[in-house]
Design a protein around this motif. Structure first.
Motif, PDB file in Angstrom:
ATOM      1  N   ASP A 132     -38.234  40.378 -16.874  1.00  0.00           N
ATOM      2  CA  ASP A 132     -38.758  39.840 -15.640  1.00  0.00           C
ATOM      3  C   ASP A 132     -40.309  40.161 -15.594  1.00  0.00           C
ATOM      4  N   TRP A 133     -41.253  39.320 -15.603  1.00  0.00           N
ATOM      5  CA  TRP A 133     -42.593  39.577 -15.436  1.00  0.00           C
ATOM      6  C   TRP A 133     -43.141  40.651 -14.067  1.00  0.00           C
ATOM      7  N   ASP A 134     -42.237  40.131 -12.986  1.00  0.00           N
ATOM      8  CA  ASP A 134     -42.508  40.614 -11.662  1.00  0.00           C
ATOM      9  C   ASP A 134     -42.011  42.380 -11.500  1.00  0.00           C
ATOM     10  N   SER A 135     -40.713  42.347 -12.135  1.00  0.00           N
ATOM     11  CA  SER A 135     -40.252  43.614 -12.241  1.00  0.00           C
ATOM     12  C   SER A 135     -41.099  44.515 -13.126  1.00  0.00           C
ATOM     13  N   LEU A 136     -41.674  44.231 -14.346  1.00  0.00           N
ATOM     14  CA  LEU A 136     -42.422  44.736 -15.144  1.00  0.00           C
ATOM     15  C   LEU A 136     -43.717  45.287 -14.662  1.00  0.00           C
ATOM     16  N   THR A 137     -44.386  44.350 -13.948  1.00  0.00           N
ATOM     17  CA  THR A 137     -45.709  44.586 -13.269  1.00  0.00           C
ATOM     18  C   THR A 137     -45.488  45.427 -12.117  1.00  0.00           C
ATOM     19  N   GLU A 138     -44.705  45.300 -11.416  1.00  0.00           N
ATOM     20  CA  GLU A 138     -44.398  46.012 -10.179  1.00  0.00           C
ATOM     21  C   GLU A 138     -43.617  47.208 -10.312  1.00  0.00           C
ATOM     22  N   SER A 139     -42.745  47.541 -11.102  1.00  0.00           N
ATOM     23  CA  SER A 139     -41.784  48.649 -11.273  1.00  0.00           C
ATOM     24  C   SER A 139     -41.876  49.189 -12.742  1.00  0.00           C
ATOM     25  N   GLY A 140     -42.414  48.677 -13.597  1.00  0.00           N
ATOM     26  CA  GLY A 140     -42.192  48.907 -14.865  1.00  0.00           C
ATOM     27  C   GLY A 140     -40.812  49.052 -15.479  1.00  0.00           C
ATOM     28  N   LEU A 141     -39.967  48.066 -15.011  1.00  0.00           N
ATOM     29  CA  LEU A 141     -38.691  48.006 -15.420  1.00  0.00           C
ATOM     30  C   LEU A 141     -38.593  46.936 -16.723  1.00  0.00           C
ATOM     31  N   ALA A 142     -37.572  47.162 -17.329  1.00  0.00           N
ATOM     32  CA  ALA A 142     -37.433  46.283 -18.631  1.00  0.00           C
ATOM     33  C   ALA A 142     -38.517  46.134 -19.408  1.00  0.00           C
ATOM     34  N   LYS A 143     -39.158  47.015 -19.806  1.00  0.00           N
ATOM     35  CA  LYS A 143     -40.779  46.847 -20.663  1.00  0.00           C
ATOM     36  C   LYS A 143     -40.082  46.735 -22.032  1.00  0.00           C
ATOM     37  N   PRO A 144     -40.640  45.747 -22.825  1.00  0.00           N
ATOM     38  CA  PRO A 144     -40.236  45.417 -24.025  1.00  0.00           C
ATOM     39  C   PRO A 144     -40.513  46.984 -24.877  1.00  0.00           C
ATOM     40  N   GLU A 145     -39.534  47.095 -25.658  1.00  0.00           N
ATOM     41  CA  GLU A 145     -39.503  48.475 -26.247  1.00  0.00           C
ATOM     42  C   GLU A 145     -40.250  48.679 -27.634  1.00  0.00           C
ATOM     43  N   VAL A 146     -41.146  49.737 -27.673  1.00  0.00           N
ATOM     44  CA  VAL A 146     -41.713  49.841 -29.079  1.00  0.00           C
ATOM     45  C   VAL A 146     -40.624  50.955 -29.705  1.00  0.00           C
ATOM     46  N   MET A 147     -39.696  50.511 -30.515  1.00  0.00           N
ATOM     47  CA  MET A 147     -38.769  51.302 -31.216  1.00  0.00           C
ATOM     48  C   MET A 147     -39.233  52.263 -32.290  1.00  0.00           C
ATOM     49  N   ALA A 148     -40.223  51.866 -33.033  1.00  0.00           N
ATOM     50  CA  ALA A 148     -40.793  52.991 -33.822  1.00  0.00           C
ATOM     51  C   ALA A 148     -42.459  52.712 -34.179  1.00  0.00           C
ATOM     52  N   PHE A 149     -42.997  53.645 -34.323  1.00  0.00           N
ATOM     53  CA  PHE A 149     -44.380  53.301 -34.597  1.00  0.00           C
ATOM     54  C   PHE A 149     -44.893  54.304 -35.744  1.00  0.00           C
ATOM     55  N   SER A 150     -45.655  53.836 -36.790  1.00  0.00           N
ATOM     56  CA  SER A 150     -46.146  54.926 -37.808  1.00  0.00           C
ATOM     57  C   SER A 150     -47.441  54.349 -38.307  1.00  0.00           C
ATOM     58  N   MET A 151     -48.479  55.168 -38.596  1.00  0.00           N
ATOM     59  CA  MET A 151     -49.673  55.049 -38.924  1.00  0.00           C
ATOM     60  C   MET A 151     -50.094  55.945 -40.061  1.00  0.00           C
ATOM     61  N   SER A 152     -50.626  55.518 -41.189  1.00  0.00           N
ATOM     62  CA  SER A 152     -50.774  56.377 -42.030  1.00  0.00           C
ATOM     63  C   SER A 152     -51.957  55.723 -43.148  1.00  0.00           C
ATOM     64  N   VAL A 153     -52.694  56.732 -43.931  1.00  0.00           N
ATOM     65  CA  VAL A 153     -53.792  56.610 -44.798  1.00  0.00           C
ATOM     66  C   VAL A 153     -53.387  56.568 -45.911  1.00  0.00           C
ATOM     67  N   ASP A 154     -53.506  55.547 -47.004  1.00  0.00           N
ATOM     68  CA  ASP A 154     -53.316  55.819 -48.347  1.00  0.00           C
ATOM     69  C   ASP A 154     -54.323  56.341 -49.173  1.00  0.00           C
ATOM     70  N   SER A 155     -54.172  57.411 -49.601  1.00  0.00           N
ATOM     71  CA  SER A 155     -55.411  58.050 -50.455  1.00  0.00           C
ATOM     72  C   SER A 155     -55.615  57.325 -51.550  1.00  0.00           C
ATOM     73  N   SER A 156     -54.884  56.571 -52.205  1.00  0.00           N
ATOM     74  CA  SER A 156     -55.215  56.042 -53.527  1.00  0.00           C
ATOM     75  C   SER A 156     -56.404  54.707 -53.389  1.00  0.00           C
ATOM     76  N   ASP A 157     -56.319  54.253 -52.126  1.00  0.00           N
ATOM     77  CA  ASP A 157     -57.543  53.104 -51.689  1.00  0.00           C
ATOM     78  C   ASP A 157     -57.950  53.374 -50.287  1.00  0.00           C
ATOM     79  N   LEU A 158     -57.570  54.447 -49.732  1.00  0.00           N
ATOM     80  CA  LEU A 158     -58.003  54.785 -48.173  1.00  0.00           C
ATOM     81  C   LEU A 158     -57.623  53.576 -47.360  1.00  0.00           C
ATOM     82  N   SER A 159     -56.749  53.130 -47.576  1.00  0.00           N
ATOM     83  CA  SER A 159     -56.235  51.876 -46.683  1.00  0.00           C
ATOM     84  C   SER A 159     -55.437  52.580 -45.514  1.00  0.00           C
ATOM     85  N   LEU A 160     -55.584  51.885 -44.423  1.00  0.00           N
ATOM     86  CA  LEU A 160     -54.988  52.235 -43.311  1.00  0.00           C
ATOM     87  C   LEU A 160     -53.405  51.222 -43.210  1.00  0.00           C
TER      88      LEU A 160
END
Length: 275
Positions: A132-160
């Motif tokens: 519910d947008w109202d509950s999210l913006t007013e109370s921070g409830l039921a926020k869609p979850e970021v379950m996992a996040f990773s960021m790395s640099v590949d040294s072979s081509d320096l890509s992110l």
């Protein structure tokens, strides 16, 4: 020959911008051979407009425009009309195509997909997360979850390289309504998205979408699939083809939770990030 080696049973004919006159059509290819030069009788390939039925082997489409042959497969061909066909020729045969529409002879950009799996997973609407947008913006409830996040640099081509696992969201409720009516989508980019100034149809050059898929009606931008195999296709633009101008994104559901978790992966070189 290569396409027939995929051992598929369903073909999906998808117009670039599906609508009432140019719907997505599913054809039964069980026991058939894909042949771009094969003349077949119109109305001889079973079809349906319902993806779930096609994956269950139910092709209930009925067509009366069956006077002339079509090429490879097609819904119908009669005087002045070719309907959802791989190809056609005047008075029957193979010459031009594809024809994604169902009125007149409406050619256009068309995507063709094949289904190589068995019974597809189809999510129940109740399995798809909502908030519910109202509950999210007013109370921070039921926020869609970021379950996992990773960021790395590949040294072979320096890509992110980026991987993010997110809740598979459907529609959201707001304004005191119990029914979830408002569309949702994830914007993955290197710049903030300002809902007051930015347009979802004009993405940044590294965003997880391409402007070319957002040329239809605004309401179509928020459709999401109940079949996880359709995520990342132009039919369901809440999870659109992740095709940025610079770099590369891909999207899929998590195998362990196909109705609950969406996984985005991105790869960007130094040139991609400064272009």
């Amino acid at each position: 020959d290569a396409i027939n080696e995929l051992d598929f049973s369903v073909i999906k004919l998808e117009p670039e911008n599906p609508d009432e006159d140019s719907p997505v059509t599913y054809f039964d290819f069980t026991g058939r051979t894909f042949d771009s030069a094969l003349v077949v009788e119109a109305c001889s390939t079973p079809w349906t407009l319902d993806e779930q039925q096609s994956l269950a082997g139910v092709f209930d489409g009925v067509e009366t425009c069956c006077l002339y042959d079509v090429c490879n497969f097609g819904r119908g061909h009669c005087g002045g009309t070719v309907k959802a066909s791989y190809g056609y020729k005047g008075y029957g045969g193979c010459e031009s195509g594809p024809i994604p529409g169902t009125s007149g002879v409406a050619s256009g950009v068309t995507r063709i997909y094949v289904w190589t799996g068995g019974q597809s997973t189809v999510c129940d609407e109740a399995e798809i997360a909502t908030f519910d947008w109202d509950s999210l913006t007013e109370s921070g409830l039921a926020k869609p979850e970021v379950m996992a996040f990773s960021m790395s640099v590949d040294s072979s081509d320096l890509s992110l390289n980026i991987e993010v696992q997110l809740t598979f969201e459907g529609r959201a409720s707001a304004d005191g309504l119990e029914t979830a009516l408002y569309g949702t989508t994830y914007v993955l980019d290197f710049g903030d998205f300002d809902a007051h100034k930015d347009s979802i149809a004009q993405p940044g050059t590294c965003q997880n979408r391409n402007a070319g898929d957002f040329t239809g009606d605004f309401d179509t931008f928020w459709e999401y699939p109940l079949s996880p195999s359709d995520i990342g296709t132009a039919t369901y633009l809440a999870y659109p083809p992740p095709d940025p101008v610079n770099g590369a994104w891909s999207v899929a559901v998590d195998d362990a939770a196909p109705c609950g978790v969406v996984v985005y992966t991105g790869k960007f070189t130094g040139n991609d990030l400064v272009s």
